[in-house]
Design a protein around this motif. Structure first.
Motif, PDB file in Angstrom:
ATOM      1  N   ASP A 264       3.327  75.103  -3.851  1.00  0.00           N
ATOM      2  CA  ASP A 264       3.342  74.445  -2.542  1.00  0.00           C
ATOM      3  C   ASP A 264       2.015  74.727  -1.843  1.00  0.00           C
ATOM      4  OD1 ASP A 264       3.950  73.300  -0.124  1.00  0.00           O
ATOM      5  OD2 ASP A 264       5.391  74.837   0.491  1.00  0.00           O
ATOM      6  N   PHE A 265       1.163  73.719  -1.717  1.00  0.00           N
ATOM      7  CA  PHE A 265      -0.118  73.872  -1.050  1.00  0.00           C
ATOM      8  C   PHE A 265      -0.462  72.559  -0.351  1.00  0.00           C
ATOM      9  CE2 PHE A 265      -0.863  72.711  -5.455  1.00  0.00           C
ATOM     10  CZ  PHE A 265      -1.783  71.679  -5.386  1.00  0.00           C
ATOM     11  N   PRO A 266      -1.352  72.576   0.643  1.00  0.00           N
ATOM     12  CA  PRO A 266      -1.492  71.412   1.522  1.00  0.00           C
ATOM     13  C   PRO A 266      -2.583  70.405   1.176  1.00  0.00           C
ATOM     14  CG  PRO A 266      -2.537  73.325   2.523  1.00  0.00           C
ATOM     15  CD  PRO A 266      -1.938  73.806   1.238  1.00  0.00           C
ATOM     16  N   SER A 267      -3.521  70.729   0.296  1.00  0.00           N
ATOM     17  CA  SER A 267      -4.676  69.843   0.085  1.00  0.00           C
ATOM     18  C   SER A 267      -4.890  69.598  -1.404  1.00  0.00           C
ATOM     19  CB  SER A 267      -5.938  70.467   0.689  1.00  0.00           C
ATOM     20  OG  SER A 267      -5.775  70.685   2.073  1.00  0.00           O
ATOM     21  N   TYR A 268      -5.162  68.337  -1.757  1.00  0.00           N
ATOM     22  CA  TYR A 268      -5.214  67.982  -3.183  1.00  0.00           C
ATOM     23  C   TYR A 268      -6.094  66.759  -3.383  1.00  0.00           C
ATOM     24  CZ  TYR A 268      -3.453  66.678  -7.857  1.00  0.00           C
ATOM     25  OH  TYR A 268      -3.336  66.351  -9.175  1.00  0.00           O
ATOM     26  N   ARG A 269      -6.917  66.841  -4.410  1.00  0.00           N
ATOM     27  CA  ARG A 269      -7.697  65.672  -4.820  1.00  0.00           C
ATOM     28  C   ARG A 269      -7.809  65.686  -6.335  1.00  0.00           C
ATOM     29  NH1 ARG A 269     -13.620  64.958  -2.307  1.00  0.00           N
ATOM     30  NH2 ARG A 269     -14.091  66.696  -3.739  1.00  0.00           N
ATOM     31  N   CYS A 270      -7.588  64.533  -6.954  1.00  0.00           N
ATOM     32  CA  CYS A 270      -7.653  64.458  -8.420  1.00  0.00           C
ATOM     33  C   CYS A 270      -8.079  63.064  -8.848  1.00  0.00           C
ATOM     34  CB  CYS A 270      -6.305  64.816  -9.039  1.00  0.00           C
ATOM     35  SG  CYS A 270      -6.341  64.897 -10.847  1.00  0.00           S
ATOM     36  N   ARG A 271      -9.069  63.007  -9.712  1.00  0.00           N
ATOM     37  CA  ARG A 271      -9.509  61.758 -10.319  1.00  0.00           C
ATOM     38  C   ARG A 271      -9.341  61.895 -11.832  1.00  0.00           C
ATOM     39  NH1 ARG A 271     -12.536  57.702  -8.218  1.00  0.00           N
ATOM     40  NH2 ARG A 271     -13.171  59.028  -6.452  1.00  0.00           N
ATOM     41  N   THR A 272      -8.754  60.895 -12.458  1.00  0.00           N
ATOM     42  CA  THR A 272      -8.519  60.958 -13.901  1.00  0.00           C
ATOM     43  C   THR A 272      -9.109  59.749 -14.594  1.00  0.00           C
ATOM     44  OG1 THR A 272      -6.400  59.773 -14.015  1.00  0.00           O
ATOM     45  CG2 THR A 272      -6.329  62.121 -13.421  1.00  0.00           C
ATOM     46  N   TYR A 273      -9.478  59.958 -15.857  1.00  0.00           N
ATOM     47  CA  TYR A 273     -10.020  58.891 -16.691  1.00  0.00           C
ATOM     48  C   TYR A 273      -9.310  58.901 -18.041  1.00  0.00           C
ATOM     49  CZ  TYR A 273     -13.911  58.948 -13.352  1.00  0.00           C
ATOM     50  OH  TYR A 273     -14.679  58.905 -12.210  1.00  0.00           O
ATOM     51  N   SER A 274      -8.754  57.736 -18.419  1.00  0.00           N
ATOM     52  CA  SER A 274      -8.260  57.539 -19.783  1.00  0.00           C
ATOM     53  C   SER A 274      -9.404  56.906 -20.567  1.00  0.00           C
ATOM     54  CB  SER A 274      -7.048  56.608 -19.803  1.00  0.00           C
ATOM     55  OG  SER A 274      -5.997  57.127 -19.033  1.00  0.00           O
ATOM     56  N   VAL A 275      -9.952  57.633 -21.508  1.00  0.00           N
ATOM     57  CA  VAL A 275     -11.196  57.230 -22.165  1.00  0.00           C
ATOM     58  C   VAL A 275     -10.916  56.760 -23.584  1.00  0.00           C
ATOM     59  CG1 VAL A 275     -13.536  57.955 -22.772  1.00  0.00           C
ATOM     60  CG2 VAL A 275     -12.402  58.958 -20.778  1.00  0.00           C
TER      61      VAL A 275
END
Length: 799
Positions: free
Chosen positions: A340-351
């Motif tokens: 449980d945490f308040p800040s999140y950023r994620c970018r993903t690539y299917s290559v």
């Protein structure tokens, strides 16, 4: 039957597996066991290059009638697996390649003969004219400008890019910022039984029949019909016994289409059985992830935020029915894990790369994200000079928060994650291990302890998969429950067992409601001709979905039986009940067998108003909320690392898991043990390497290392039981759980053992070579205090 005997067979009983009687006696029937009159064998000509222009396939005249090439397959459509997610780029996978090849092992020609050996001789006579192109073998390099393109019309090598940003800026002022690059190796899936297909055309039924070891027969039927231009009623898929699937047998194969097409043309059955070399060099792979991940935390260990760029190597094509983006798209949604945490950023690539396609493997994306986030939790602990379990306890979702919607809107249905970790830590006696580390080992080995905890979303329903844009969205899972004239019971489901013990556990579900002895309950599955439609066995869904459908149908059948029983007892239906296989009323009882005998053979004893459905019910089931169940477990590994040889030995392994109500605890134990073996393979042994030209470097089990009995310890297993609020009996999906946590737990234990060197291993598998390489990058000498904690973790920094 006594009440004790009834309870010994129902939900919660450790009943011996019914299917083992035939399997252990060698009486199972797998695809390779099927022999049909006039059957011929198939071998394929496969591409020896990973990326090349196909100038021509030259077939000598004397074998032309026994060889099929792409030009022969007029009207056959390519395999096309798509996604509804915005920006996804589909790839058309030709059944037999033409113009271009994109992976080693891609099919170029099908050769038919009386035996497999003769078919291979025919294949050896076929000549290929290939013009080699630069291969894309590294997913990070594949995204760089100037990289060779697999699918030129795309303009790049990315199937799909996804991005999530939730309140991320709020984490940037955290006093601790730690960055790592973490990766998992590509793996082969290695079921005991490889793939295989037997195909023939049934003239009487005007139907193509395929025997194939499939986890999802109805989905294969749909895809096969589409590619061959048939109506689905013209295709029957029969999946017999399956010797392990793990996701590898969850797709439509180009080999299936080739054999189906040929069977329609030639008038005799044909068979292809995958050999291990084909499996390793041309079959699907899994697990190849790369994470560039940063965590933000306070000095007391409180996790403030996670920032990640993740790549998944999806291979050359998108495999039907799962699109290539399934793995990477899940990374973004499940990377937060049970925290449980308040800040999140994620970018993903299917290559896309010049390798065989990647498939969902036991644990799907969860093993990779667990490895990434759990290694980072240990990094936070080192930075804060805290014990790793203390950092986890500070950040885990608490039981008083349940049900809990996490930062990516995953709905955690129930559980006590901190308690699972506390139980595991109590079992291992951490103070004793720390004291042992201080003393040192007589043989010079280094002791380490590692933790991991995860949650497994299983039994995903309609709402989840519709949101993921997948074309095979599951709906109501159906089951047919039918009483036989002698009082036995038939269960028919559309899912299929490839090791989940459903021939035992689903009769236990029916027995719980109807009281019929499970020896008299038969499960019919794996045949599209006789079973309700289903998206199949995947995603830890069978106990929840198929079990729920069997329970729902059994309850409806109980109502019908009570109606007939009440008439025979000359009682009102509200005055009778079904107890231990008999309908019991105020003046007596009548068994289900007697009720069945009356319905089928003496209907004259029943009133005209009797329910015409008789003793057969087909009904669908969905959980009350279909966002999935959340099982979880805490794993703690204790290892010894030899700093001179690089060898890693697992000394102790503790698992505390919560799968809700366990239909058969013994079966669940087996699932966890088997998953643990696969997880140990991921952690320490299994790696499918490719060279710069895209050539796979393992073609036998002499090159590809699997863990065996001496590498897999007997774990100490503790069951918690928090009932799921939305499912029958409170069950949760648990089939993949054993394979998810071991790489992280073992990896953290190895790093704990090696902390005196100030190094971390951040890539699985943690082989002896990688251990020694990491040590040799330092001075190679131990400091005076073996329990010394580095001032700062290697790649960490204080903001």
């Amino acid at each position: 039957m006594s009440e004790q005997a009834v309870k010994a067979q129902g939900v919660g009983a450790s009943v011996l597996r019914k299917e083992d009687d035939r399997l252990l006696r060698g009486r199972g029937q797998f695809v390779a066991d099927i022999r049909l009159a006039g059957m011929k064998d198939v071998a394929f000509v496969r591409s020896p290059l990973a990326h090349a222009k196909l100038i021509g396939v030259h077939v000598p005249d004397q074998i032309r009638e026994r060889v099929v090439i792409a030009a022969d397959l007029a009207g056959v459509k390519p395999i096309r697996a798509v996604s509804g997610l915005a920006g996804f780029k589909p790839s058309d996978q030709p059944v037999l390649a033409f113009e271009k090849v994109r992976q080693v092992g891609e099919l170029l020609a099908m050769c038919v003969a009386d035996t497999r050996a003769e078919a291979e001789d025919v294949a050896a006579m076929v000549e290929l004219d290939l013009e080699e192109l630069p291969a894309v073998h590294d997913m990070l390099e594949a995204r760089k400008p100037g990289s060779a393109l697999l699918h030129e019309n795309w303009g790049d090598n990315v199937f799909l890019e996804t991005f999530v940003d939730i309140n991320f800026e709020a984490a940037l002022d955290a006093p601790i910022k730690i960055t790592r690059q973490i990766s998992t190796a590509r793996q082969s899936m290695a079921p005991m039984e490889g793939r295989g297909t037997v195909a023939y055309w049934d003239n009487r039924m005007e139907q193509l029949v395929l025997y194939t070891g499939s986890q999802m027969p109805h989905i294969v039927r749909t895809g096969l019909a589409e590619c061959l231009g048939l109506q689905e009623r013209q295709v029957r898929i029969v999946s017999p016994d399956v010797g392990g699937g793990f996701g590898y047998k969850g797709i439509l194969l180009p080999e299936d289409i080739c054999l189906g097409w040929y069977a329609m043309k030639c008038g005799h059955p044909v068979r292809w059985i995958e050999d291990r070399r084909e499996h390793l060099t041309a079959g699907a792979n899994c697990r190849e992830h790369h994470y560039d991940i940063t965590v933000y935390a306070d000095r007391d260990g409180t996790l403030r935020g996670v920032d990640c760029v993740a790549h998944v190597d999806s291979g050359a094509y998108s495999s039907y029915p799962f699109s290539a983006c399934l793995e990477a798209a899940q990374v973004a949604s499940i990377l937060p894990g049970p925290y449980d945490f308040p800040s999140y950023r994620c970018r993903t690539y299917s290559v896309a790369t010049n390798k065989c396609p990647i498939l969902p493997y036991r644990g799907v994306a969860r093993t990779g994200v667990c490895y990434a986030i759990e290694l980072m939790m240990d990094a936070i602990a080192r930075e804060c000079r805290m014990e790793p379990h203390e950092v986890r306890l500070k950040n885990l979702v608490r039981p008083d928060q349940m049900p809990f919607d996490n930062i990516t809107k995953k709905h955690f249905d129930s559980g006590d994650y901190p308690e699972a970790l506390r139980r595991a830590m109590t079992a291992v006696d951490l103070p004793a291990i720390r004291e042992r580390q201080k003393r040192g080992e007589p043989d010079g080995r280094l002791i380490g302890i590692g933790h991991s905890i995860y949650c497994e979303q299983g039994a995903h329903g309609t709402s989840v998969y519709a949101g993921w844009g997948i074309p095979m969205v599951p709906g109501h899972e159906q089951a047919t429950v039918r009483m036989t004239p002698d009082g036995g019971l038939e269960l028919r489901i559309g899912a299929h067992s490839h090791g989940q013990s459903m021939e035992t556990t689903l009769p236990q579900v029916a027995h719980e409601i109807l009281g019929i002895d499970i020896s008299r309950i038969k499960l019919v599955h794996g045949d599209t001709e006789y079973t309700p439609y289903s998206t199949g066995s995947w995603g830890s869904r069978c106990a929840v979905m198929s079990g729920g459908a069997v329970a729902t149908a059994s309850r409806e059948l109980a109502k019908l039986a009570k109606g007939i029983g009440a008439h025979l007892l000359q009682a009102r239906i509200e005055d009778v009940d079904l107890i231990e296989g008999s309908v019991v009323g105020p003046s007596g009882s009548v068994t289900l067998a007697e009720i069945a005998h009356t319905w089928y053979r003496k209907p004259q004893h029943l009133p005209a108003s009797v329910d015409p459905r008789g003793l057969e019910v087909t009904i669908g089931h969905k959980p009350i909320r279909d966002s999935g169940t959340f099982s979880y477990a805490a794993h703690v590994a204790t290892v010894a690392v030899d700093p001179e040889m690089g060898d890693i030995e697992i000394l102790d392994y503790v698992i505390v898991e919560d799968g809700g109500k366990l239909i058969n605890p013994m079966v669940v134990d087996g699932q966890i043990y088997g998953g643990l073996a696969q997880g140990i393979g991921t952690a320490l042994y299994e790696e499918m390497n490719f060279d710069a030209s895209g050539q796979p470097l393992a073609s036998t089990f002499a090159d590809y290392l699997l863990p065996g009995p001496t590498e897999v310890p007997a774990p100490r297993l503790d069951h918690m039981e928090t009932l799921a609020p939305y499912t029958e009996f409170g069950v949760k999906g648990i089939g993949e759980g054993g394979a998810i946590a071991p790489p992280a737990a073992i990896g953290n234990a190895v790093n704990d053992a090696l902390r005196c060197y100030g190094v971390e291993l951040l890539r699985s598998p943690m082989t002896p070579h990688r251990v020694l390489e990491a040590i040799h990058r330092t001075s190679g000498r131990l400091p005076d205090a073996r329990d010394a904690v580095p001032e700062k973790s290697v790649e960490g920094e204080l903001a």
